[in-house]
Design a protein around this motif. Sequence first.
Motif, PDB file in Angstrom:
ATOM      1  N   HIS A  82      41.380 -21.124   6.929  1.00 16.74           N
ATOM      2  CA  HIS A  82      41.294 -22.270   7.840  1.00 16.74           C
ATOM      3  C   HIS A  82      40.516 -21.929   9.109  1.00 16.74           C
ATOM      4  N   ASN A  83      39.967 -20.694   9.187  1.00 13.72           N
ATOM      5  CA  ASN A  83      39.358 -20.231  10.420  1.00 13.72           C
ATOM      6  C   ASN A  83      38.003 -19.580  10.118  1.00 13.72           C
ATOM      7  N   HIS A  84      36.930 -20.115  10.702  1.00 12.65           N
ATOM      8  CA  HIS A  84      35.587 -19.582  10.454  1.00 12.65           C
ATOM      9  C   HIS A  84      35.445 -18.130  10.898  1.00 12.65           C
ATOM     10  N   SER A 110      25.139 -25.271   6.004  1.00 15.84           N
ATOM     11  CA  SER A 110      24.940 -24.892   7.410  1.00 15.84           C
ATOM     12  C   SER A 110      25.885 -23.765   7.818  1.00 15.84           C
ATOM     13  N   LYS A 111      27.099 -23.744   7.289  1.00 17.87           N
ATOM     14  CA  LYS A 111      28.022 -22.634   7.569  1.00 17.87           C
ATOM     15  C   LYS A 111      27.432 -21.339   7.019  1.00 17.87           C
ATOM     16  N   THR A 116      24.722 -16.129   7.572  1.00 15.74           N
ATOM     17  CA  THR A 116      23.590 -15.282   7.211  1.00 15.74           C
ATOM     18  C   THR A 116      22.913 -14.734   8.468  1.00 15.74           C
ATOM     19  N   GLY A 117      22.684 -15.610   9.440  1.00 12.11           N
ATOM     20  CA  GLY A 117      22.068 -15.178  10.701  1.00 12.11           C
ATOM     21  C   GLY A 117      22.921 -14.149  11.417  1.00 12.11           C
ATOM     22  N   ARG A 118      24.217 -14.385  11.482  1.00 16.15           N
ATOM     23  CA  ARG A 118      25.121 -13.440  12.138  1.00 16.15           C
ATOM     24  C   ARG A 118      25.144 -12.105  11.414  1.00 16.15           C
ATOM     25  N   LEU A 119      25.198 -12.129  10.075  1.00 14.29           N
ATOM     26  CA  LEU A 119      25.232 -10.895   9.295  1.00 14.29           C
ATOM     27  C   LEU A 119      23.957 -10.075   9.519  1.00 14.29           C
ATOM     28  N   LYS A 120      22.804 -10.760   9.562  1.00 12.94           N
ATOM     29  CA  LYS A 120      21.540 -10.053   9.812  1.00 12.94           C
ATOM     30  C   LYS A 120      21.546  -9.421  11.205  1.00 12.94           C
TER      31      LYS A 120
END
Length: 192
Positions: A82-84, A110-111, A116-120
Amino acid sequence: MNILLEAFPGATAHIAVFGAGHVGQEIVKLGAPLPWQLHWFDSRSDVFAGHHQPRLHCYSLGDTGKCVADLPADIHALVLTHNHDEDYMLIKALIERDDVASIGLIGSDSKWASFTGRLKRDGYSDEQIARVRSPIGRIHATKLTNKTPYAIALTVVAELLWLTDTPTSQENRGLDSQSLRTLLTDPPTTTS
């Protein structure tokens, strides 16, 4: 004389479901009759009430890194809390393990683009990021228009059936007659 020998694969596939919301509950219900060991995690302590079935193991999701580290090898992991932020921490921990069979994440395109951006930015390689399927349950690259928890869970379980590749009982049914005849008539060989 006819002899039928049947082999049953048993509950060899391990599935980790991170999240006990509506979709997680439906996945667990649909997975109950299947030959899987289900490992179910949630950070909310009261969500597992009333869920008792064989091969279901419920755990509190506290330290995400420790929970992921304690998973058995070759597990199929589904992330749908329940939490991103919790989802993101789980994905990071899962892609760091080379022995996880598959990783799936619920959510929108979009999530996943945001993750993906955060992981990179956090230094994860394209190969690590590519191990994650998102959104889970996307059958033949089409989007599901029925967004009910049950419909999503059906597609996720169908996807897991394909990923776990459990042989059917027909594939394990008996031995061909010549092999059985040889097994029963040829004397055992001994070596000294």
